[in-house]
Design a protein around this motif. Structure first.
Motif, PDB file in Angstrom:
ATOM      1  N   PRO A  88      -1.726 -18.417   7.716  1.00 52.18           N
ATOM      2  CA  PRO A  88      -0.429 -17.954   7.194  1.00 52.18           C
ATOM      3  C   PRO A  88       0.494 -19.132   6.897  1.00 52.18           C
ATOM      4  N   ARG A  89       0.660 -19.447   5.612  1.00 50.05           N
ATOM      5  CA  ARG A  89       1.457 -20.610   5.220  1.00 50.05           C
ATOM      6  C   ARG A  89       2.939 -20.277   5.078  1.00 50.05           C
ATOM      7  N   HIS A  90       3.221 -19.085   4.594  1.00 47.85           N
ATOM      8  CA  HIS A  90       4.612 -18.693   4.386  1.00 47.85           C
ATOM      9  C   HIS A  90       5.284 -18.487   5.744  1.00 47.85           C
ATOM     10  N   PRO A  91       6.534 -18.953   5.907  1.00 43.03           N
ATOM     11  CA  PRO A  91       7.231 -18.800   7.194  1.00 43.03           C
ATOM     12  C   PRO A  91       7.283 -17.362   7.693  1.00 43.03           C
ATOM     13  N   VAL A  92       7.456 -16.426   6.770  1.00 42.76           N
ATOM     14  CA  VAL A  92       7.501 -15.019   7.175  1.00 42.76           C
ATOM     15  C   VAL A  92       6.171 -14.597   7.795  1.00 42.76           C
ATOM     16  N   LEU A  93       5.073 -15.000   7.176  1.00 41.97           N
ATOM     17  CA  LEU A  93       3.758 -14.629   7.692  1.00 41.97           C
ATOM     18  C   LEU A  93       3.429 -15.356   8.985  1.00 41.97           C
ATOM     19  N   VAL A  94       3.872 -16.591   9.087  1.00 39.33           N
ATOM     20  CA  VAL A  94       3.674 -17.321  10.351  1.00 39.33           C
ATOM     21  C   VAL A  94       4.331 -16.559  11.493  1.00 39.33           C
ATOM     22  N   ASP A  95       5.552 -16.091  11.245  1.00 40.64           N
ATOM     23  CA  ASP A  95       6.291 -15.347  12.272  1.00 40.64           C
ATOM     24  C   ASP A  95       5.615 -14.014  12.578  1.00 40.64           C
ATOM     25  N   LEU A  96       5.220 -13.279  11.528  1.00 37.25           N
ATOM     26  CA  LEU A  96       4.610 -11.966  11.733  1.00 37.25           C
ATOM     27  C   LEU A  96       3.266 -12.084  12.434  1.00 37.25           C
ATOM     28  N   HIS A  97       2.487 -13.078  12.054  1.00 38.03           N
ATOM     29  CA  HIS A  97       1.173 -13.255  12.663  1.00 38.03           C
ATOM     30  C   HIS A  97       1.314 -13.568  14.157  1.00 38.03           C
ATOM     31  N   HIS A  98       2.389 -14.236  14.508  1.00 41.36           N
ATOM     32  CA  HIS A  98       2.636 -14.544  15.918  1.00 41.36           C
ATOM     33  C   HIS A  98       3.169 -13.323  16.662  1.00 41.36           C
ATOM     34  N   ARG A  99       4.160 -12.639  16.077  1.00 41.53           N
ATOM     35  CA  ARG A  99       4.797 -11.505  16.765  1.00 41.53           C
ATOM     36  C   ARG A  99       3.896 -10.281  16.829  1.00 41.53           C
ATOM     37  N   LEU A 100       3.074 -10.074  15.800  1.00 37.99           N
ATOM     38  CA  LEU A 100       2.220  -8.894  15.732  1.00 37.99           C
ATOM     39  C   LEU A 100       0.765  -9.285  15.964  1.00 37.99           C
ATOM     40  N   ARG A 101       0.567 -10.138  16.948  1.00 43.97           N
ATOM     41  CA  ARG A 101      -0.767 -10.667  17.208  1.00 43.97           C
ATOM     42  C   ARG A 101      -1.776  -9.577  17.503  1.00 43.97           C
ATOM     43  N   GLY A 102      -1.310  -8.471  18.057  1.00 46.36           N
ATOM     44  CA  GLY A 102      -2.226  -7.395  18.407  1.00 46.36           C
ATOM     45  C   GLY A 102      -2.610  -6.499  17.255  1.00 46.36           C
ATOM     46  N   LEU A 103      -2.084  -6.754  16.059  1.00 44.76           N
ATOM     47  CA  LEU A 103      -2.452  -5.953  14.892  1.00 44.76           C
ATOM     48  C   LEU A 103      -3.795  -6.448  14.376  1.00 44.76           C
ATOM     49  N   ARG A 104      -4.785  -5.590  14.416  1.00 42.69           N
ATOM     50  CA  ARG A 104      -6.118  -5.924  13.924  1.00 42.69           C
ATOM     51  C   ARG A 104      -6.497  -4.979  12.788  1.00 42.69           C
ATOM     52  N   ILE A 105      -7.539  -5.313  12.055  1.00 45.08           N
ATOM     53  CA  ILE A 105      -8.050  -4.446  10.998  1.00 45.08           C
ATOM     54  C   ILE A 105      -9.133  -3.562  11.609  1.00 45.08           C
ATOM     55  N   PRO A 106      -8.929  -2.246  11.662  1.00 50.24           N
ATOM     56  CA  PRO A 106      -9.903  -1.358  12.298  1.00 50.24           C
ATOM     57  C   PRO A 106     -11.106  -1.108  11.390  1.00 50.24           C
ATOM     58  N   ARG A 107     -12.160  -0.618  11.974  1.00 49.23           N
ATOM     59  CA  ARG A 107     -13.346  -0.200  11.216  1.00 49.23           C
ATOM     60  C   ARG A 107     -13.841   1.097  11.849  1.00 49.23           C
ATOM     61  N   SER A 108     -13.371   2.216  11.304  1.00 45.61           N
ATOM     62  CA  SER A 108     -13.725   3.507  11.895  1.00 45.61           C
ATOM     63  C   SER A 108     -15.156   3.904  11.579  1.00 45.61           C
ATOM     64  N   GLY A 109     -15.700   3.426  10.448  1.00 40.88           N
ATOM     65  CA  GLY A 109     -17.042   3.822  10.044  1.00 40.88           C
ATOM     66  C   GLY A 109     -17.114   5.246   9.541  1.00 40.88           C
ATOM     67  N   ALA A 110     -15.975   5.926   9.463  1.00 44.32           N
ATOM     68  CA  ALA A 110     -15.910   7.321   9.008  1.00 44.32           C
ATOM     69  C   ALA A 110     -15.270   7.350   7.630  1.00 44.32           C
ATOM     70  N   VAL A 111     -16.063   7.165   6.599  1.00 42.42           N
ATOM     71  CA  VAL A 111     -15.548   6.978   5.248  1.00 42.42           C
ATOM     72  C   VAL A 111     -14.896   8.246   4.704  1.00 42.42           C
ATOM     73  N   VAL A 112     -15.603   9.356   4.755  1.00 40.05           N
ATOM     74  CA  VAL A 112     -15.062  10.586   4.163  1.00 40.05           C
ATOM     75  C   VAL A 112     -13.858  11.089   4.954  1.00 40.05           C
ATOM     76  N   GLU A 113     -13.866  10.884   6.271  1.00 43.57           N
ATOM     77  CA  GLU A 113     -12.701  11.283   7.064  1.00 43.57           C
ATOM     78  C   GLU A 113     -11.455  10.524   6.641  1.00 43.57           C
ATOM     79  N   ALA A 114     -11.607   9.265   6.250  1.00 45.55           N
ATOM     80  CA  ALA A 114     -10.466   8.497   5.744  1.00 45.55           C
ATOM     81  C   ALA A 114     -10.172   8.843   4.295  1.00 45.55           C
ATOM     82  N   LEU A 115     -11.205   9.216   3.559  1.00 44.33           N
ATOM     83  CA  LEU A 115     -11.054   9.463   2.129  1.00 44.33           C
ATOM     84  C   LEU A 115     -10.275  10.733   1.815  1.00 44.33           C
ATOM     85  N   VAL A 116     -10.553  11.807   2.539  1.00 40.88           N
ATOM     86  CA  VAL A 116      -9.907  13.093   2.227  1.00 40.88           C
ATOM     87  C   VAL A 116      -8.381  13.007   2.323  1.00 40.88           C
TER      88      VAL A 116
END
Length: 301
Positions: free
Chosen positions: A90-118
């Motif tokens: 994260p090069r932008h100051p805003v992203l540097v701050d967000l990446h630090h403050r929201l460290r617990g935000l991860r990208i999930p992988r539910s594996g349930a495609v149609v459940e997310a699609l509907v």
């Protein structure tokens, strides 16, 4: 009831990470409470209800139903424990701050495609409030009680793809779905098996497969990819809000289009979806200059 405990290699905030999978407080398939997160899902092995909770750096997953073993096996991926952001700079100051403050935000992988699609199809071209109401009503009418402990949260399973594919478009009118979105739901569910195969594809090929179905464009494919497939680079083109939010957060500009958004996100290729998630989770955006759109009731037309 089956149980599994594990320690992710990085912090995980369950609410921040799994929030995009929940379609509002009225979502009958998922619920956040003081004990953690409840989620009802249909696994390849059958229905399951999962409860996730955190205790320091340890997560506990409990599951009920025929699909409980599958649900527990996939729990680390679901909560983003397999999300690798080591190449994200994260090069932008805003992203540097967000990446630090929201460290617990991860990208999930539910594996349930149609459940997310509907529910994502239901969100096409309508307000968030309308979409959440439509999905809640659809699940209430066509879903089934989820397995779980006596006196549990009373969740319902999402309707099966087979049932949705067999439901005439006019019968979905009562859920606030006009024929176009209803037919898109039916077409997608008719090829559910082929769409679920995207879990084994590369991100590019997966989004391409999702976009083959008429009515599923780049926006829908990206929205599904970022939560069901763990695609940290998925960018939802054609979204009403994302260009505006990204332009404001990264350039201080009150307006933006897809081209400008892609330009600002280019330095973060590979993690462009992650950048959007951070900005959205932080609630960054320009002041509202127009009144909220008036809610409609398609079912009354």
């Amino acid at each position: 009831m089956l149980e599994r405990r594990f320690r992710p290699p990085h912090p995980v905030d369950l609410r921040l990470t799994l929030g995009p999978l929940c379609r509002g407080r009225g979502d009958l398939t998922m619920r956040f409470d003081g004990t953690g997160v409840w989620r009802a899902t249909r696994t390849p092995d059958g229905p399951a209800t999962m409860h996730l909770s955190s205790h320091g750096d340890e997560l506990t997953a409990r599951a009920w139903g025929p699909g409980a073993p599958w649900a527990l096996e996939s729990a680390p991926a679901l909560v983003g424990a397999l999300d690798d952001d080591r190449s994200f700079e994260p090069r932008h100051p805003v992203l540097v701050d967000l990446h630090h403050r929201l460290r617990g935000l991860r990208i999930p992988r539910s594996g349930a495609v149609v459940e997310a699609l509907v529910p994502t199809i239901i969100e096409q071209k309508v307000t968030t409030v309308e979409a959440k109401r439509s999905y809640r009503d659809l699940v209430a009418a066509l879903g089934e009680p989820a397995p779980g402990p006596a006196g549990g949260p009373g969740l319902r399973l999402p309707p099966t793809p087979g049932r949705l594919a067999a439901t005439p478009s006019y019968a979905m009118h009562r859920f606030g779905l006009e024929r176009k979105r209803a037919d898109t739901v039916r077409r997608a569910c008719a090829v559910a098996r082929r769409l679920e195969e995207t879990t084994a594809m590369s991100p590019v090929d997966a989004r391409r497969r999702l976009s083959v179905v008429p009515g599923l464009g780049p926006w829908t494919a990206a929205q599904v990819a970022v939560v069901a497939l763990g695609d940290a680079d998925a960018v939802s083109l054609g979204d009403y809000n994302f260009p505006r939010l990204v332009s404001w957060a990264l350039a201080g500009e009150g307006r933006g289009d897809d081209a400008r958004m892609l330009e600002l996100l280019e330095p973060y290729r590979g993690h462009r979806g992650r950048v959007i998630r951070l900005i959205v989770a932080a609630g960054l955006g320009p002041p509202r200059i127009a009144p909220r759109a008036r809610l409609r009731s398609i079912a009354r037309i």
